[in-house]
Design an enzyme around this catalytic site. Structure first.
Site, mmCIF file in Angstrom:
data_model
loop_
_atom_site.group_PDB
_atom_site.id
_atom_site.type_symbol
_atom_site.label_atom_id
_atom_site.label_comp_id
_atom_site.label_asym_id
_atom_site.label_seq_id
_atom_site.Cartn_x
_atom_site.Cartn_y
_atom_site.Cartn_z
ATOM 1 N N ARG A 1 0.854 -1.184 0.000
ATOM 2 C CA ARG A 1 0.000 0.000 0.000
ATOM 3 C C ARG A 1 0.889 1.233 0.000
ATOM 4 O O ARG A 1 2.061 1.167 0.331
ATOM 5 C CB ARG A 1 -0.900 0.003 1.242
ATOM 6 C CG ARG A 1 -2.009 -1.024 1.215
ATOM 7 C CD ARG A 1 -2.720 -1.097 2.566
ATOM 8 N NE ARG A 1 -3.260 0.201 2.961
ATOM 9 C CZ ARG A 1 -3.612 0.503 4.219
ATOM 10 N NH1 ARG A 1 -3.473 -0.389 5.188
ATOM 11 N NH2 ARG A 1 -4.107 1.698 4.509
ATOM 12 N N SER B 1 0.502 4.027 1.853
ATOM 13 C CA SER B 1 0.554 4.829 3.083
ATOM 14 C C SER B 1 1.970 4.853 3.650
ATOM 15 O O SER B 1 2.782 3.960 3.389
ATOM 16 C CB SER B 1 -0.413 4.267 4.133
ATOM 17 O OG SER B 1 0.115 3.081 4.696
ATOM 18 N N LYS C 1 -3.204 -8.082 10.827
ATOM 19 C CA LYS C 1 -4.559 -7.905 11.361
ATOM 20 C C LYS C 1 -5.568 -7.531 10.276
ATOM 21 O O LYS C 1 -6.774 -7.636 10.484
ATOM 22 C CB LYS C 1 -4.579 -6.877 12.491
ATOM 23 C CG LYS C 1 -4.314 -5.448 12.098
ATOM 24 C CD LYS C 1 -4.291 -4.546 13.337
ATOM 25 C CE LYS C 1 -3.895 -3.121 13.024
ATOM 26 N NZ LYS C 1 -4.880 -2.358 12.272
ATOM 27 N N ASP C 2 -5.074 -7.079 9.096
ATOM 28 C CA ASP C 2 -5.975 -6.728 7.993
ATOM 29 C C ASP C 2 -6.399 -7.942 7.162
ATOM 30 O O ASP C 2 -7.317 -7.848 6.351
ATOM 31 C CB ASP C 2 -5.302 -5.723 7.052
ATOM 32 C CG ASP C 2 -5.063 -4.369 7.712
ATOM 33 O OD1 ASP C 2 -5.657 -4.115 8.778
ATOM 34 O OD2 ASP C 2 -4.290 -3.573 7.156
ATOM 35 N N ARG D 1 -13.743 -2.629 18.241
ATOM 36 C CA ARG D 1 -13.059 -3.410 19.296
ATOM 37 C C ARG D 1 -12.526 -2.484 20.380
ATOM 38 O O ARG D 1 -12.697 -2.729 21.575
ATOM 39 C CB ARG D 1 -11.910 -4.206 18.668
ATOM 40 C CG ARG D 1 -10.937 -4.816 19.683
ATOM 41 C CD ARG D 1 -9.699 -5.361 18.987
ATOM 42 N NE ARG D 1 -8.915 -4.333 18.301
ATOM 43 C CZ ARG D 1 -8.047 -3.515 18.906
ATOM 44 N NH1 ARG D 1 -7.852 -3.601 20.204
ATOM 45 N NH2 ARG D 1 -7.384 -2.615 18.208
ATOM 46 N N ARG D 2 -11.864 -1.410 19.950
ATOM 47 C CA ARG D 2 -11.313 -0.465 20.935
ATOM 48 C C ARG D 2 -12.436 0.244 21.686
ATOM 49 O O ARG D 2 -12.372 0.437 22.901
ATOM 50 C CB ARG D 2 -10.422 0.563 20.226
ATOM 51 C CG ARG D 2 -9.087 -0.014 19.750
ATOM 52 C CD ARG D 2 -8.336 0.960 18.856
ATOM 53 N NE ARG D 2 -7.007 0.460 18.503
ATOM 54 C CZ ARG D 2 -6.346 0.798 17.412
ATOM 55 N NH1 ARG D 2 -6.904 1.616 16.525
ATOM 56 N NH2 ARG D 2 -5.132 0.322 17.179
ATOM 57 N N THR E 1 -3.277 12.312 10.191
ATOM 58 C CA THR E 1 -4.651 12.828 10.296
ATOM 59 C C THR E 1 -5.183 12.622 11.706
ATOM 60 O O THR E 1 -5.767 13.539 12.316
ATOM 61 C CB THR E 1 -5.572 12.103 9.288
ATOM 62 O OG1 THR E 1 -5.049 12.292 7.975
ATOM 63 C CG2 THR E 1 -6.993 12.632 9.356
ATOM 64 N N ARG E 2 -4.967 11.427 12.248
ATOM 65 C CA ARG E 2 -5.526 11.096 13.563
ATOM 66 C C ARG E 2 -4.885 11.924 14.669
ATOM 67 O O ARG E 2 -5.583 12.479 15.527
ATOM 68 C CB ARG E 2 -5.375 9.596 13.831
ATOM 69 C CG ARG E 2 -6.264 8.771 12.902
ATOM 70 C CD ARG E 2 -6.045 7.273 13.081
ATOM 71 N NE ARG E 2 -6.775 6.544 12.048
ATOM 72 C CZ ARG E 2 -7.533 5.482 12.265
ATOM 73 N NH1 ARG E 2 -7.656 4.986 13.470
ATOM 74 N NH2 ARG E 2 -8.162 4.888 11.276
ATOM 75 N N VAL F 1 -1.987 8.116 10.276
ATOM 76 C CA VAL F 1 -1.469 8.533 11.583
ATOM 77 C C VAL F 1 -1.456 10.056 11.716
ATOM 78 O O VAL F 1 -1.887 10.610 12.733
ATOM 79 C CB VAL F 1 -0.048 7.954 11.800
ATOM 80 C CG1 VAL F 1 0.598 8.566 13.041
ATOM 81 C CG2 VAL F 1 -0.116 6.437 11.941
ATOM 82 N N ARG G 1 -11.423 8.111 10.916
ATOM 83 C CA ARG G 1 -10.598 7.364 9.972
ATOM 84 C C ARG G 1 -9.414 8.230 9.589
ATOM 85 O O ARG G 1 -9.316 9.372 9.980
ATOM 86 C CB ARG G 1 -11.402 6.996 8.717
ATOM 87 C CG ARG G 1 -12.270 5.759 8.894
ATOM 88 C CD ARG G 1 -12.539 5.087 7.558
ATOM 89 N NE ARG G 1 -11.301 4.687 6.898
ATOM 90 C CZ ARG G 1 -11.221 4.338 5.615
ATOM 91 N NH1 ARG G 1 -12.288 4.346 4.866
ATOM 92 N NH2 ARG G 1 -10.068 3.984 5.084
ATOM 93 N N GLY G 2 -8.501 7.665 8.813
ATOM 94 C CA GLY G 2 -7.375 8.458 8.337
ATOM 95 C C GLY G 2 -6.047 7.878 8.770
ATOM 96 O O GLY G 2 -5.989 6.960 9.589
ATOM 97 N N THR H 1 -11.306 6.866 17.604
ATOM 98 C CA THR H 1 -10.879 5.558 17.085
ATOM 99 C C THR H 1 -11.903 5.074 16.079
ATOM 100 O O THR H 1 -13.098 5.307 16.243
ATOM 101 C CB THR H 1 -10.720 4.499 18.197
ATOM 102 O OG1 THR H 1 -10.472 3.226 17.582
ATOM 103 C CG2 THR H 1 -11.965 4.372 19.059
ATOM 104 N N CYS I 1 -13.187 -8.664 10.091
ATOM 105 C CA CYS I 1 -12.058 -7.880 10.620
ATOM 106 C C CYS I 1 -12.522 -6.655 11.398
ATOM 107 O O CYS I 1 -11.788 -6.110 12.207
ATOM 108 C CB CYS I 1 -11.156 -7.397 9.479
ATOM 109 S SG CYS I 1 -10.442 -8.701 8.490
#
Length: 319
Positions: A11, A13, A81-82, A129-130, A156-157, A154, A151-152, A125, A244
């Site tokens: 990807r 990113s 995890k994806d 799950r979180r 952006t967050r 690192v 969303r976004g 978040t 997921c």
């Protein structure tokens, strides 16, 4: 194997490029061949919709797998995890390298820890799950928080915290470590507070099943303990029939007596996103020596969780 460059699909990113770059270096060392990164845009990267609405984190994987199957790249690197839990027959998980820190972390204003956030703190978040576990913890400890879906990437967050829109955001420790930004963490969330996503902190190196030479070479990077742990975690996720993006946390860790690894403990949690209902269980057994033993560990715990009503808490069941 020839000496021409191997093509690694990744990807675009910043995080994906960083972790793919690290894998490229390692693959180059074991194969003696140069590795070039091939940037691939996935639907998950361009869509602004909530992940749960567009098929969960699996949307980051599809375009990379398509490129593999079309022969445009020789292998691909995913955040494990994806990965959807079902493995396509034409592709093989050639290596799961040593896992990074699996924990979630808080990046908060004024360098605050989670438990020191002000009343009514807004925590960003995109993960059900979180949300489930943070809300459950807050409820149990008299904290007043509001989880805000975001969303976004690192930047952006963390930007939401820097500009005052949010009091804190939750991110994966592994991602911040890989892009060299771990100093921005203001609090590490203990796995006793928030269990990570199945496979969090681990990478998956995938290639086509008919490429025996490359499978053997990539296999040099495989860590058997990490593979056993993430196999158990993903088996739990699969047996719960959860996607997921379902609010499922899982972590398998090794229990050692001094230097000798004795057992593997698998913990799992499922909860409603508001934190009012949580099913959290664990099991401990011998360290799995085979894929089937690791799968059995996850399935057994999932069966116990389902018996306690886990299915009704997940909101969405995988189709």
């Amino acid at each position: 194997m020839s000496d021409k460059a191997l093509r690694l699909g990744t990807r675009r990113s910043k995080l994906a490029m960083a972790q793919s770059g690290q894998v490229a270096e390692a693959v180059s060392q074991v194969t003696g061949r140069p590795v070039e990164l091939v940037e691939i845009t996935t639907y998950g990267d361009v869509s602004r919709e909530a992940l749960a609405q567009i098929g969960g984190t699996g949307v980051f994987v599809t375009a990379l797998r398509d490129a593999l199957l079309r022969g445009e790249v020789d292998f691909a690197v995913h955040s494990l995890k994806d990965l959807p839990t079902a493995q396509p027959a034409e592709l093989v998980l050639a290596a799961v390298p040593v896992r990074e820190d699996p924990r979630d972390v808080i990046v908060a204003k004024d360098a605050l820890k989670f438990t020191d956030l002000p009343r009514g703190a807004r925590i960003g978040t995109g993960s059900p799950r979180r949300m489930a576990q943070l809300n459950a913890y807050a409820r149990a400890h008299g904290l007043d928080i509001e989880c805000v879906a975001i969303r976004g990437n690192v930047d952006t967050r963390i930007g939401y915290v820097r500009n005052g829109e949010l009091d804190a955001v939750v991110l994966a420790a592994a991602g911040l470590n890989r892009i060299g930004r771990s100093e921005e963490v203001t609090d590490f969330l203990s796995v006793d507070t928030v269990l990570p996503a199945p496979g969090q902190g681990a990478l998956a190196i995938e290639c086509t099943a008919d490429n025996a030479d490359l499978i053997a070479a990539l296999g040099e990077l495989d860590d058997p303990y990490t593979r056993a742990a993430v196999t158990a975690e993903r088996s739990l996720l699969a047996a719960l029939e959860a996607g997921c993006s379902a609010p499922v946390g899982a972590l398998a860790d090794l229990l050692a007596d001094g230097q000798i690894v004795k057992e593997m403990r698998l913990r799992g949690v499922v909860g409603t996103t508001d934190g009012t209902s949580l099913v959290q269980l664990s099991t401990t057994g011998p360290v799995p020596q085979t894929h089937d033993q690791a799968v059995a560990l996850g399935r057994d715990l999932a069966a116990r969780m389902l018996a306690q009503g886990a299915a009704g808490l997940m909101g969405e069941r995988a189709q």
